[in-house]
Design an enzyme around this catalytic site. Structure first.
Site, PDB file in Angstrom:
ATOM      1  N   CYS A 169      75.565  10.944  47.487  1.00  0.00           N
ATOM      2  CA  CYS A 169      74.350  11.608  46.986  1.00  0.00           C
ATOM      3  C   CYS A 169      74.645  12.779  46.059  1.00  0.00           C
ATOM      4  O   CYS A 169      73.724  13.406  45.546  1.00  0.00           O
ATOM      5  CB  CYS A 169      73.497  12.052  48.163  1.00  0.00           C
ATOM      6  SG  CYS A 169      73.076  10.676  49.258  1.00  0.00           S
ATOM      7  N   HIS A 309      68.863  20.612  47.620  1.00  0.00           N
ATOM      8  CA  HIS A 309      69.117  19.236  48.064  1.00  0.00           C
ATOM      9  C   HIS A 309      67.976  18.823  48.991  1.00  0.00           C
ATOM     10  O   HIS A 309      67.428  17.739  48.845  1.00  0.00           O
ATOM     11  CB  HIS A 309      70.471  19.148  48.754  1.00  0.00           C
ATOM     12  CG  HIS A 309      70.904  17.760  49.055  1.00  0.00           C
ATOM     13  ND1 HIS A 309      70.994  16.782  48.088  1.00  0.00           N
ATOM     14  CD2 HIS A 309      71.265  17.152  50.221  1.00  0.00           C
ATOM     15  CE1 HIS A 309      71.390  15.645  48.634  1.00  0.00           C
ATOM     16  NE2 HIS A 309      71.550  15.838  49.938  1.00  0.00           N
ATOM     17  N   GLU A 320      71.630  24.172  54.497  1.00  0.00           N
ATOM     18  CA  GLU A 320      71.500  24.589  53.096  1.00  0.00           C
ATOM     19  C   GLU A 320      70.871  25.981  53.021  1.00  0.00           C
ATOM     20  O   GLU A 320      71.260  26.801  52.182  1.00  0.00           O
ATOM     21  CB  GLU A 320      70.650  23.581  52.307  1.00  0.00           C
ATOM     22  CG  GLU A 320      70.622  23.904  50.805  1.00  0.00           C
ATOM     23  CD  GLU A 320      69.934  22.829  49.971  1.00  0.00           C
ATOM     24  OE1 GLU A 320      69.301  21.930  50.553  1.00  0.00           O
ATOM     25  OE2 GLU A 320      70.046  22.898  48.726  1.00  0.00           O
ATOM     26  N   LYS A 341      62.343  16.262  46.543  1.00  0.00           N
ATOM     27  CA  LYS A 341      62.400  15.076  47.402  1.00  0.00           C
ATOM     28  C   LYS A 341      61.150  14.959  48.269  1.00  0.00           C
ATOM     29  O   LYS A 341      60.891  13.898  48.829  1.00  0.00           O
ATOM     30  CB  LYS A 341      63.650  15.123  48.284  1.00  0.00           C
ATOM     31  CG  LYS A 341      64.963  14.947  47.529  1.00  0.00           C
ATOM     32  CD  LYS A 341      66.152  14.928  48.477  1.00  0.00           C
ATOM     33  CE  LYS A 341      67.469  14.715  47.731  1.00  0.00           C
ATOM     34  NZ  LYS A 341      67.869  15.903  46.950  1.00  0.00           N
ATOM     35  N   HIS A 346      64.578  10.497  48.395  1.00  0.00           N
ATOM     36  CA  HIS A 346      65.992  10.722  48.078  1.00  0.00           C
ATOM     37  C   HIS A 346      66.534   9.480  47.352  1.00  0.00           C
ATOM     38  O   HIS A 346      66.717   8.433  47.968  1.00  0.00           O
ATOM     39  CB  HIS A 346      66.752  10.960  49.371  1.00  0.00           C
ATOM     40  CG  HIS A 346      68.153  11.460  49.188  1.00  0.00           C
ATOM     41  ND1 HIS A 346      68.825  11.425  47.978  1.00  0.00           N
ATOM     42  CD2 HIS A 346      69.016  12.030  50.075  1.00  0.00           C
ATOM     43  CE1 HIS A 346      70.016  11.940  48.130  1.00  0.00           C
ATOM     44  NE2 HIS A 346      70.167  12.312  49.381  1.00  0.00           N
ATOM     45  N   PHE A 405      77.374  12.037  51.517  1.00  0.00           N
ATOM     46  CA  PHE A 405      78.144  11.564  52.664  1.00  0.00           C
ATOM     47  C   PHE A 405      79.634  11.741  52.379  1.00  0.00           C
ATOM     48  O   PHE A 405      80.107  11.579  51.254  1.00  0.00           O
ATOM     49  CB  PHE A 405      77.862  10.082  52.928  1.00  0.00           C
ATOM     50  CG  PHE A 405      76.566   9.808  53.649  1.00  0.00           C
ATOM     51  CD1 PHE A 405      75.761  10.831  54.119  1.00  0.00           C
ATOM     52  CD2 PHE A 405      76.154   8.501  53.869  1.00  0.00           C
ATOM     53  CE1 PHE A 405      74.578  10.570  54.791  1.00  0.00           C
ATOM     54  CE2 PHE A 405      74.975   8.220  54.542  1.00  0.00           C
ATOM     55  CZ  PHE A 405      74.177   9.265  55.010  1.00  0.00           C
TER      56      PHE A 405
END
Length: 417
Positions: A169, A309, A320, A341, A346, A405
């Protein structure tokens, strides 16, 4: 490349292109995003009745035949078609004409976190049902993530540096950052760069359902993506592409190009923690953001806006938030922060590039998009997330975060010129 060419060391954005669930085209996506429109709905492209999550942010207005030859458009994996569309939009927007005088000086770096997953799934069904002789000869070229860059290069005659980033991502952000470095070292005067993804298919949805990272609000999909809200329960999967024309500053000025802004900072780091979870203390995110700010040569208090994010998963949003507080100190509470998002879900390998374009547009229009579905504050997420309604404000520096990831972190910092 002209042997006398010397790069300026500065990289600017001169063109942008978008394919999102809010629409194909920059202004369509941006106008609806700022208005807080929500495209998330039940998946219509295949039967999801047995899936634990049955909704997504699908691209619904896209016709591949508008961007490439009909035969290819009918059979190609959508992630490649989205990239081709984004690149065509961005090149047109930039006014950068490709011809024999410059085609070897313009490169392509478009990434995908997964690649042609839908095409792979369809060919696997053929293999099981009819045997290996029925598998398409296009399986490999339509599946590999680097074919987005390959197609954009072929269709536009671009013969400069070409590559592909695959960092889950963080892909879109890494692609833009790496492309900027290619320009800075003088290997290209411009790069067509960004990310593309098309994971909303049978195998993609089943894989993410198994990870149990997606929201399970099947009774209320419109309210499912709720970054930083106390009642968040997972992300909503999306798809699309974001592509920029990054260009050497002097080259752009010399040809009289429209300049959206300058990419002044790029940071990346590893969590070295877990294959899917982010580091709880935000360690990798801290170092990624701090590197981007340091490279920009500014102090953290100069940053006005962060496109987070902000996935809407319980742990990502809190870690975050901790990372932002660590990097920005007291200024963290003065920052405008939003997660787009909340509307677009996402889009994995595309998301970093899509959200970088939203930073550029926030600077252009002096407006910050909202975080919709923000209803119940979370004590662990106590910053200003621009809840539910966009905000008019001057944005001179905008930063965007992408975390993938495997513990991959990328941050990009843009400056208004």
């Amino acid at each position: 490349m002209n042997p006398e060419y010397r790069p300026s060391g500065r990289v600017v954005v001169t063109g942008i292109g978008l394919v999102t669930a809010l629409g194909t085209g920059v202004e369509k996506s941006w106008t609806r995003l700022v208005a807080g429109e929500n495209p998330v709905d039940f998946v219509k492209s295949f039967d999801v009745s047995e899936y634990s999550t049955r909704f997504a942010a699908e691209v619904t207005d896209f016709d591949a035949s508008e961007w490439m030859e009909g035969k290819e458009a009918r059979r190609i994996d959508p992630f490649i078609a989205y990239a081709v569309s984004g690149a065509a939009q961005a090149l047109k927007d930039s006014g950068l004409v490709v011809d024999d005088s410059n085609r070897e000086d313009i490169g392509v770096l478009i990434g995908a976190g997964i690649g042609g997953l839908g095409f792979l799934g369809a060919q696997h069904r053929r293999l099981v049902e009819s045997g290996p002789s029925k598998v398409s000869p296009f399986l490999v070229p339509y599946m590999i993530p680097d074919m987005a860059s390959g197609y954009v290069s072929i269709l536009n005659g671009l013969k400069g540096p070409i590559s592909c980033v695959v960092t889950a991502c963080a892909t879109g952000a890494n692609a833009l950052g790496d492309a900027a470095e290619i320009i800075r070292r003088g290997d290209a005067v411009a790069m067509v760069a960004g990310g593309a993804e098309a994971p909303i298919n049978e195998i993609g949805m089943s894989g993410f359902c198994s990870i149990r990272a997606m929201s399970g609000r099947n009774d209320d999909p419109k309210r499912a993506s709720r970054p930083f809200d106390k009642d968040r329960d997972g992300f909503v999967i999306g798809e699309g592409a974001g592509v920029m024309i990054l260009e050497d500053y002097d080259h752009a000025v010399a040809r009289g190009a429209k300049i959206y802004g300058e990419l002044v900072g790029y940071g990346m780091s590893a969590d070295a923690y877990h294959i899917t979870a982010t580091s709880p203390d935000g360690d990798g995110a801290i170092r990624s953001m701090a590197m981007a700010v340091r490279k920009a040569g500014i102090t953290p208090d100069k940053v006005d806006y962060i496109n987070a994010h902000g996935t809407s998963t319980p742990y990502n949003d809190s870690s975050e938030t901790k990372a932002i507080k660590s990097v920005f100190g007291d200024h963290a509470h003065k920052l405008a922060i939003s997660s787009t998002k909340s509307m677009l879900g996402h889009s994995l390998g595309a998301t970093g590039a899509v959200e970088a374009i939203f930073c550029i547009l926030a600077m252009r229009d002096s407006v910050v998009p909202p975080t919709i579905n923000y209803e119940t504050p979370d004590p662990e997420c106590d910053l200003d997330y621009v809840p539910n309604v966009c905000r008019k404000m001057e944005v001179n520096y905008a930063l965007t975060n992408s975390f993938g990831f495997g513990g991959k972190n990328a941050s990009l910092l843009f400056k208004k010129l």
